[in-house]
Design a protein around this motif. Structure first.
Motif, PDB file in Angstrom:
ATOM      1  N   LEU A 159     -16.819  44.709 -15.035  1.00  0.00           N
ATOM      2  CA  LEU A 159     -16.097  44.875 -13.772  1.00  0.00           C
ATOM      3  C   LEU A 159     -14.759  45.596 -13.933  1.00  0.00           C
ATOM      4  O   LEU A 159     -14.304  46.263 -13.008  1.00  0.00           O
ATOM      5  N   GLU A 160     -14.143  45.478 -15.095  1.00  0.00           N
ATOM      6  CA  GLU A 160     -12.850  46.136 -15.319  1.00  0.00           C
ATOM      7  C   GLU A 160     -12.941  47.655 -15.178  1.00  0.00           C
ATOM      8  O   GLU A 160     -11.941  48.321 -14.941  1.00  0.00           O
ATOM      9  N   TYR A 161     -14.149  48.193 -15.342  1.00  0.00           N
ATOM     10  CA  TYR A 161     -14.341  49.644 -15.344  1.00  0.00           C
ATOM     11  C   TYR A 161     -14.866  50.178 -14.017  1.00  0.00           C
ATOM     12  O   TYR A 161     -15.155  51.371 -13.902  1.00  0.00           O
ATOM     13  N   LEU A 162     -14.998  49.309 -13.008  1.00  0.00           N
ATOM     14  CA  LEU A 162     -15.570  49.712 -11.727  1.00  0.00           C
ATOM     15  C   LEU A 162     -14.483  49.917 -10.683  1.00  0.00           C
ATOM     16  O   LEU A 162     -13.613  49.072 -10.494  1.00  0.00           O
ATOM     17  N   HIS A 163     -14.577  51.018  -9.962  1.00  0.00           N
ATOM     18  CA  HIS A 163     -13.606  51.304  -8.906  1.00  0.00           C
ATOM     19  C   HIS A 163     -13.860  50.469  -7.658  1.00  0.00           C
ATOM     20  O   HIS A 163     -12.926  50.147  -6.920  1.00  0.00           O
ATOM     21  N   GLN A 164     -15.113  50.101  -7.426  1.00  0.00           N
ATOM     22  CA  GLN A 164     -15.486  49.291  -6.266  1.00  0.00           C
ATOM     23  C   GLN A 164     -16.319  48.084  -6.726  1.00  0.00           C
ATOM     24  O   GLN A 164     -17.514  47.991  -6.409  1.00  0.00           O
ATOM     25  N   PRO A 165     -15.727  47.161  -7.476  1.00  0.00           N
ATOM     26  CA  PRO A 165     -16.524  46.057  -8.023  1.00  0.00           C
ATOM     27  C   PRO A 165     -17.143  45.165  -6.959  1.00  0.00           C
ATOM     28  O   PRO A 165     -18.235  44.625  -7.162  1.00  0.00           O
TER      29      PRO A 165
END
Length: 199
Positions: free
Chosen positions: A121-127
């Motif tokens: 999730l840390e790498y997602l722009h729209q988690p």
């Protein structure tokens, strides 16, 4: 500079300022840091072994698991031999890998009873959008996240390639708004948390 897989340097072989620059560029463009994952190697992933083992405890009893952002597939050895394992990542890890860029497309739908989102999730722009899509197709999720109000939080999130910043209340609210109920949560190490979610 030591070139590795795909002619790219592993992310943590880059200096801090370059890692921050790459992350900030990815944020500005709403893109994934492909170079972060193409050059991923086993030594870095060893540090994720304890997290995978802890997640696997909460996945006991499920016959099939989708591993989103599977990396070096470090979760698989911790699952029972009878579990059907579906690896999914932004790049192929083996011939089973479902390739998906979650910053550009929805998560895949496979015949899995549970989904794991470890170090994802840390790498997602729209988690929240990704978690909401998962809630429509999977009854159980096990998720990790490095919260900003942890006992010893990372103060250098962009240097890790992380594109968002939730505290423990904020991410719990996000899970609930995405259609999940928190069954269990626990601290994992000094800066990370694990959740078992049901829809």
């Amino acid at each position: 500079m030591n070139m590795r897989k795909g002619g790219l340097v592993p992310f943590y072989d880059l200096d801090r300022q370059e890692r921050i620059r790459l992350t900030e560029t990815a944020i500005a463009k709403g893109e994934s840091l492909h170079s972060r994952w193409i050059a991923l190697e086993a030594p870095e992933a060893k540090g994720w072994n304890a997290r995978a083992a802890a997640a696997a405890e909460w996945l006991q009893g499920y016959r099939s698991v989708l591993d989103l952002g599977c990396g070096t597939m470090i979760l698989e050895p911790h699952l029972a031999d009878t579990v059907r394992y579906y690896p999914c990542d932004i790049v192929a890890r083996d011939d089973r890998t479902v390739i998906c860029d979650l910053n550009l497309e929805p998560p895949p739908v496979v015949e899995a009873e549970a989904v794991a989102c470890l170090g994802l999730l840390e790498y997602l722009h729209q988690p929240q959008s990704v978690m909401a899509a998962l809630a429509k197709n999977y009854p159980i999720a096990v998720v990790s996240y490095c919260v900003i109000d942890a006992m010893n939080p990372s103060k250098d999130r962009r240097a890790h390639g992380w594109v968002n910043d939730f505290d423990s209340v904020g991410i719990a609210t996000m899970f609930e708004q995405a259609g999940w109920h928190i069954e269990q949560r626990k601290e994992h190490g000094a800066f990370q948390m694990l959740w078992q979610l049901s829809r």
